[in-house]
Design an enzyme around this catalytic site. Structure first.
Site, PDB file in Angstrom:
ATOM      1  CE  LYS A   1      -1.802   2.661   3.131  1.00  0.00           C
ATOM      2  NZ  LYS A   1      -1.829   3.974   2.484  1.00  0.00           N
TER       3      LYS A   1
ATOM      4  N   GLY B   1       7.255   4.472   8.364  1.00  0.00           N
ATOM      5  CA  GLY B   1       6.385   5.615   8.629  1.00  0.00           C
ATOM      6  C   GLY B   1       6.628   6.149  10.023  1.00  0.00           C
ATOM      7  CB  SER B   2       4.537   8.258  12.166  1.00  0.00           C
ATOM      8  OG  SER B   2       3.370   7.471  12.228  1.00  0.00           O
ATOM      9  CB  THR B   3       7.610   6.631  16.320  1.00  0.00           C
ATOM     10  OG1 THR B   3       8.900   6.738  15.710  1.00  0.00           O
ATOM     11  CG2 THR B   3       7.739   5.844  17.615  1.00  0.00           C
ATOM     12  CD  GLU B   4       0.271   9.130  16.141  1.00  0.00           C
ATOM     13  OE1 GLU B   4       0.909   9.986  15.483  1.00  0.00           O
ATOM     14  OE2 GLU B   4      -0.942   9.204  16.335  1.00  0.00           O
TER      15      GLU B   4
ATOM     16  N   GLY C   1       3.801   2.949  13.921  1.00  0.00           N
ATOM     17  CA  GLY C   1       4.650   1.772  14.178  1.00  0.00           C
ATOM     18  C   GLY C   1       4.270   1.088  15.481  1.00  0.00           C
TER      19      GLY C   1
ATOM     20  CD  GLU D   1      13.956   0.386   8.528  1.00  0.00           C
ATOM     21  OE1 GLU D   1      14.488   1.335   9.132  1.00  0.00           O
ATOM     22  OE2 GLU D   1      14.501  -0.721   8.381  1.00  0.00           O
TER      23      GLU D   1
ATOM     24  CB  CYS E   1      13.123   8.394   8.670  1.00  0.00           C
ATOM     25  SG  CYS E   1      13.885   7.363   7.426  1.00  0.00           S
TER      26      CYS E   1
ATOM     27  CD  GLU F   1      10.672  11.800  12.157  1.00  0.00           C
ATOM     28  OE1 GLU F   1       9.608  11.226  12.439  1.00  0.00           O
ATOM     29  OE2 GLU F   1      11.566  11.269  11.488  1.00  0.00           O
TER      30      GLU F   1
HETATM   31  P1  NDP Z   1       2.087   7.507   8.833  1.00  0.00           P
HETATM   32  O1  NDP Z   1       2.938   6.665   9.712  1.00  0.00           O
HETATM   33  O2  NDP Z   1       0.686   7.746   9.193  1.00  0.00           O
HETATM   34  O3  NDP Z   1       2.077   6.890   7.352  1.00  0.00           O
HETATM   35  C1  NDP Z   1       2.900   5.863   6.859  1.00  0.00           C
HETATM   36  C2  NDP Z   1       2.061   4.815   6.113  1.00  0.00           C
HETATM   37  O4  NDP Z   1       1.219   4.116   7.035  1.00  0.00           O
HETATM   38  C3  NDP Z   1       1.127   5.404   5.082  1.00  0.00           C
HETATM   39  O5  NDP Z   1       1.005   4.521   3.987  1.00  0.00           O
HETATM   40  C4  NDP Z   1      -0.169   5.493   5.869  1.00  0.00           C
HETATM   41  O6  NDP Z   1      -1.288   5.557   5.048  1.00  0.00           O
HETATM   42  C5  NDP Z   1      -0.136   4.208   6.649  1.00  0.00           C
HETATM   43  N1  NDP Z   1      -0.968   4.182   7.858  1.00  0.00           N
HETATM   44  C6  NDP Z   1      -1.522   5.225   8.549  1.00  0.00           C
HETATM   45  N2  NDP Z   1      -2.208   4.782   9.617  1.00  0.00           N
HETATM   46  C7  NDP Z   1      -2.083   3.423   9.619  1.00  0.00           C
HETATM   47  C8  NDP Z   1      -2.565   2.382  10.479  1.00  0.00           C
HETATM   48  N3  NDP Z   1      -3.272   2.648  11.566  1.00  0.00           N
HETATM   49  N4  NDP Z   1      -2.243   1.110  10.189  1.00  0.00           N
HETATM   50  C9  NDP Z   1      -1.490   0.819   9.117  1.00  0.00           C
HETATM   51  N5  NDP Z   1      -1.010   1.751   8.254  1.00  0.00           N
HETATM   52  C10 NDP Z   1      -1.310   3.039   8.502  1.00  0.00           C
HETATM   53  O7  NDP Z   1       2.830   8.855   8.612  1.00  0.00           O
HETATM   54  P2  NDP Z   1       2.162  10.251   8.130  1.00  0.00           P
HETATM   55  O8  NDP Z   1       2.151  10.252   6.679  1.00  0.00           O
HETATM   56  O9  NDP Z   1       0.864  10.511   8.805  1.00  0.00           O
HETATM   57  O10 NDP Z   1       3.217  11.264   8.690  1.00  0.00           O
HETATM   58  C11 NDP Z   1       3.155  11.641  10.062  1.00  0.00           C
HETATM   59  C12 NDP Z   1       4.525  11.845  10.612  1.00  0.00           C
HETATM   60  O11 NDP Z   1       5.240  10.637  10.560  1.00  0.00           O
HETATM   61  C13 NDP Z   1       5.377  12.812   9.822  1.00  0.00           C
HETATM   62  O12 NDP Z   1       5.128  14.119  10.203  1.00  0.00           O
HETATM   63  C14 NDP Z   1       6.755  12.353  10.164  1.00  0.00           C
HETATM   64  O13 NDP Z   1       7.155  12.930  11.369  1.00  0.00           O
HETATM   65  C15 NDP Z   1       6.599  10.869  10.337  1.00  0.00           C
HETATM   66  N6  NDP Z   1       7.006  10.105   9.148  1.00  0.00           N
HETATM   67  C16 NDP Z   1       8.146   9.404   9.223  1.00  0.00           C
HETATM   68  C17 NDP Z   1       8.575   8.679   8.128  1.00  0.00           C
HETATM   69  C18 NDP Z   1       9.816   7.902   8.176  1.00  0.00           C
HETATM   70  O14 NDP Z   1      10.340   7.523   7.131  1.00  0.00           O
HETATM   71  N7  NDP Z   1      10.345   7.595   9.334  1.00  0.00           N
HETATM   72  C19 NDP Z   1       7.843   8.669   6.864  1.00  0.00           C
HETATM   73  C20 NDP Z   1       6.598   9.398   6.918  1.00  0.00           C
HETATM   74  C21 NDP Z   1       6.229  10.089   8.026  1.00  0.00           C
HETATM   75  P3  NDP Z   1      -1.795   6.985   4.515  1.00  0.00           P
HETATM   76  O15 NDP Z   1      -0.669   7.680   3.880  1.00  0.00           O
HETATM   77  O16 NDP Z   1      -2.769   6.575   3.510  1.00  0.00           O
HETATM   78  O17 NDP Z   1      -2.327   7.697   5.705  1.00  0.00           O
END
Ligand code: NDP
Length: 483
Positions: A185, A237-240, A242, A259, A293, A390
């Protein structure tokens, strides 16, 4: 009298004629594009132009994708020799190279990153990941990961918006090389290059169902994470999010790699080559608008060189070109989304209110789209939120230190542990510091360098497991520890 002459850059726009964006997309399941139900727009963050309508996958779509992936795994991919799998990966890599300009233009339109970066970094590195893993496909038993390594099955892969195609490559290439099939996805705001990659899979005649791509939002990601037909979750993606995923998979048999975020210290010792260091600082935080990141978002300067470094850094920042991502001379493009811009603005305001000093060069930001000028905050202390959280944007927090021991203590004083940078001309100091730093990747006299052969990943809240290199392969094989 000293006189200086400046020459204006002429516009150098990249043409978008090479890409064909359909008005509407479905999902890629079982080797075919299938119509979606609900749709949402994906926009160009530099102009706010709607580029296309993207399908929002629900339960039935995710079920269909997992079923297709399972069928392909059982009937085809897990039975195929590594040599044959490798041929498909090589084919995909070559097609990505042939269509590199198309991918680069599409990535820049959907993400907002400068064409120079998508053209010179994202797309070549994505192809390199497929080439590298193609080479492993028939050599898994020689990788030191057991005499007869076995794939895990179906991998569910969820990727972010900051390096859309590159993150796809980090996920798909090792999974396929190791004999797994995938349901991927892409992020809600950057799905277009993943959908173009689906066309590449068709062009490479990859067996149906080996790669399935469903588009959607976080709810689609959650459906993948909680699907019982999936054997492994790979997430960036985000730690939250994760943490949500870690909790969801804890009671299951699923393997997981995460990651997550970072707040890297970029440490400048007083014997550092200052001019090179300034380039490294700029690359560390302003590359990809700081949406990285492993960005060097905390600059730690040794006190006796702090003034000189800051003076040269500000001079260098005056020359950063912010604006149209499709212009080949642009250094910093658009912020990826309205939401991300709001988050950057909010955290920068916290920096002001907590007493740090903000500085940005004068720059004319376009009136449409999402923009944030390259910014540094000085006078930052460990207690400030901008030193701990971050920001994920072009914002650098600057701290100082007196002794090497203090630098290490400050660098490690973070819940994250993804990357770090060391600037020094002394090899012994660099080695000493790198042994003390608690970070997965440590760069010395450089920053943000990536290579498929090199494992990447973090400690603490920066995630679990590694991607890339032999370690990354292990994360897609049964019974192999990848720490
Ligand atoms: P997210 O962690 O929400 O997004 C990463 C991926 O996870 C996207 O494909 C997202 O879908 C998907 N996702 C969102 N919620 C869920 C869930 N509950 N279960 C499974 N998958 C999910 O990051 P954001 O895009 O909201 O960014 C928020 C913050 O995260 C940024 O401001 C940054 O600080 C951090 N971030 C860190 C990254 C890294 O590489 N370490 C990369 C991106 C963000 P969708 O996009 O459709 O919401």
């Amino acid at each position: 009298m000293e006189t200086t002459m400046t020459f204006e850059y002429a516009p150098a726009p990249e043409s978008r004629a090479i890409v064909t964006i359909k008005p509407k997309y479905g999902h890629f399941i079982g080797g075919k594009f299938v119509a979606g139900g609900k749709h949402f727009p994906t926009i160009n963050p530099a102009t706010e132009e709607v580029l296309s309508q993207i399908a929002l996958a629900g339960k039935a779509d995710v079920d269909a994708a997992v079923k297709a992936a399972r069928k392909a795994y059982t009937n085809t991919w897990s039975k195929m020799s590594g040599k044959e799998r490798g041929k498909y990966l090589y084919r995909i890599a070559r097609i990505m190279q042939e269509r590199a300009r198309e991918f680069a233009v599409l990535e820049t339109l959907d993400n907002g990153k400068p064409i120079r970066e998508s053209r010179d970094t994202d797309i070549p590195l994505a192809a390199a990941h497929f080439f590298y893993h193609a080479g492993w496909a028939d050599k898994l038993e020689y990788a030191g990961l057991g005499t007869s390594p076995k794939p895990l099955g179906v991998a569910g892969q969820i990727i972010p918006w900051n390096f859309p195609l590159l993150m796809l490559a980090w996920k798909v290439a090792p999974a396929l090389a190791a004999g797994n099939t995938v349901v991927l996805k892409p992020a809600e705001s950057t799905p277009l290059t993943a959908l173009l990659f689906a066309e590449v899979c068709q062009q490479a005649e990859l067996p149906a169902g080996v790669v399935n791509i469903v588009t959607g939002d976080g709810s689609t990601g959650a459906l993948i994470v909680n699907h019982q037909g999936i054997d492994k979750i790979a997430f960036t993606g985000s730690t939250e999010v994760g943490k949500i995923i870690a909790r969801a998979v804890a009671p299951t048999n699923k393997s997981v790699t995460l990651e997550l975020g970072g707040k890297a210290a970029n440490i400048v010792f007083d014997d550092a080559p200052i001019d090179e260091t300034v380039e490294g600082i700029v690359n560390g935080i302003f590359f990809n608008q700081g949406h990285v990141c492993c960005a060097g978002s905390r600059l730690l300067l040794q006190e006796n060189v702090a003034e000189e470094v800051l003076h040269k850094l500000k001079n260098r920042m005056e020359k950063i070109r912010v604006g149209d991502p499709m212009d080949k001379n642009t250094d910093v493009g658009a912020i990826n989304s309205k939401e991300q811009l709001a988050k950057i603005i909010e955290l920068a305001a916290v920096g002001d209110s907590e007493g740090a000093e903000r500085w940005s060069p004068a720059c004319n930001l376009p009136s449409k789209g999402f923009w944030f000028a390259p910014t540094i905050f000085t006078g930052v202390t460990q207690a400030h939120r901008i030193a701990r959280e971050e920001i994920f944007g072009p914002v650098l927090s600057v701290l100082t230190f007196r002794t090497p021991a203090e630098a290490i203590e400050k660098a490690n004083n973070t819940p994250f542990g993804l990357s770090a940078g060391i600037w020094s001309e002394k090899g012994s100091r660099t080695l000493w510091a790198s042994q003390q730093l608690r970070a997965g990747v440590i760069w010395a006299n450089t920053f943000n360098k990536f290579d498929p052969t090199s494992p990447f990943g973090g400690y603490k809240e920066s995630g679990w497991g590694r991607e890339g290199g032999r370690h990354g392969l292990a994360a897609y094989l049964k019974g192999v520890s990848h720490e």
